[in-house]
Design a protein around this motif. Structure first.
Motif, PDB file in Angstrom:
ATOM      1  N   ASP A  12       7.807   8.819  57.119  1.00 32.89           N
ATOM      2  CA  ASP A  12       6.846   7.833  56.626  1.00 32.89           C
ATOM      3  C   ASP A  12       5.659   8.490  55.936  1.00 32.89           C
ATOM      4  N   ILE A  13       5.964   9.508  55.141  1.00 31.51           N
ATOM      5  CA  ILE A  13       4.955  10.141  54.283  1.00 31.51           C
ATOM      6  C   ILE A  13       5.030   9.421  52.946  1.00 31.51           C
ATOM      7  N   THR A  14       3.924   8.877  52.496  1.00 25.79           N
ATOM      8  CA  THR A  14       3.917   8.094  51.263  1.00 25.79           C
ATOM      9  C   THR A  14       4.411   8.952  50.104  1.00 25.79           C
ATOM     10  N   VAL A  15       5.431   8.444  49.428  1.00 23.68           N
ATOM     11  CA  VAL A  15       6.050   9.170  48.324  1.00 23.68           C
ATOM     12  C   VAL A  15       5.259   8.895  47.048  1.00 23.68           C
ATOM     13  N   THR A  16       4.608   9.949  46.578  1.00 24.13           N
ATOM     14  CA  THR A  16       3.942   9.929  45.271  1.00 24.13           C
ATOM     15  C   THR A  16       4.324  11.231  44.582  1.00 24.13           C
ATOM     16  N   PHE A  17       4.113  11.298  43.297  1.00 24.57           N
ATOM     17  CA  PHE A  17       4.452  12.532  42.577  1.00 24.57           C
ATOM     18  C   PHE A  17       3.636  13.705  43.115  1.00 24.57           C
ATOM     19  N   ASP A  39      14.742  12.646  34.505  1.00 29.86           N
ATOM     20  CA  ASP A  39      15.643  12.594  35.672  1.00 29.86           C
ATOM     21  C   ASP A  39      14.864  12.711  36.973  1.00 29.86           C
ATOM     22  N   ARG A  40      13.949  13.672  37.028  1.00 26.53           N
ATOM     23  CA  ARG A  40      13.139  13.848  38.240  1.00 26.53           C
ATOM     24  C   ARG A  40      12.251  12.624  38.480  1.00 26.53           C
ATOM     25  N   ARG A  41      11.680  12.123  37.401  1.00 30.07           N
ATOM     26  CA  ARG A  41      10.824  10.935  37.508  1.00 30.07           C
ATOM     27  C   ARG A  41      11.629   9.770  38.095  1.00 30.07           C
ATOM     28  N   ALA A  42      12.847   9.564  37.612  1.00 32.44           N
ATOM     29  CA  ALA A  42      13.689   8.463  38.088  1.00 32.44           C
ATOM     30  C   ALA A  42      14.032   8.620  39.568  1.00 32.44           C
ATOM     31  N   VAL A  43      14.295   9.860  39.997  1.00 35.03           N
ATOM     32  CA  VAL A  43      14.639  10.103  41.408  1.00 35.03           C
ATOM     33  C   VAL A  43      13.450   9.791  42.303  1.00 35.03           C
ATOM     34  N   VAL A  44      12.256  10.229  41.896  1.00 36.73           N
ATOM     35  CA  VAL A  44      11.064   9.963  42.706  1.00 36.73           C
ATOM     36  C   VAL A  44      10.748   8.470  42.716  1.00 36.73           C
ATOM     37  N   GLU A  45      10.846   7.806  41.590  1.00 33.51           N
ATOM     38  CA  GLU A  45      10.574   6.370  41.529  1.00 33.51           C
ATOM     39  C   GLU A  45      11.574   5.583  42.381  1.00 33.51           C
TER      40      GLU A  45
END
Length: 147
Positions: A12-17, A39-45
């Motif tokens: 539950d660590i907030t996922v941000t870039f 690609d990396r942006r899409a995976v993180v989003e």
């Protein structure tokens, strides 16, 4: 990177870039390293969306604590009992109404009184609301007895 994102969601660590860059252990030194690559942006989003869904489910379960669920179950059981009693009362009243109509004119009167409810008889039979009585033809027996 997928494993890192899964661990962040599980913990539950907030996922941000920026947070992904910090948690990567130097693999992605800056948030822009993630945002520049489509690609990396899409995976993180996608991980952000998954985390939001997981948090929504967790919030729903947190609202429904075991004691609250037990209370809700008790309410539903009481409602079920009330509805069963109501159904039994309605079935008994229908049984009485059908007997009264039978005294007035039998099934012919029933069909005249409820012409558009052809399914009513089968529904009442399913509920057990129709009286269990054997109908005997007394008129014919009375006429033959007079002769």
């Amino acid at each position: 990177m997928q494993q890192l994102l899964n661990e962040m969601i599980e913990q539950d660590i907030t996922v941000t870039f920026r947070k992904v860059a910090e948690q990567s252990g130097g693999r992605f030194p800056h948030a822009s390293t993630l945002t520049r690559s489509p690609d990396r942006r899409a995976v993180v989003e996608a991980a952000v969306v998954r985390q939001a869904a997981a948090r929504a489910v967790a919030k729903k379960f947190a609202k429904n604590s075991p004691s609250r669920l037990a209370d809700r179950l008790a309410e539903l059981e009481a409602e079920n009992l009330r509805l069963r009693r109501q159904r039994d009362l309605l079935a008994a009243s229908h049984r009485a109404a059908i007997l009264a109509i039978g005294k007035i004119g039998g099934m012919k009167a029933w069909r005249e009184y409820f012409p558009e409810y052809s399914e009513a008889i089968s529904g009442l039979q399913d509920l057990g609301a129709l009286p269990d009585a054997h109908v005997a033809e007394f008129l014919a027996a009375a006429k033959s007895a007079r002769k």
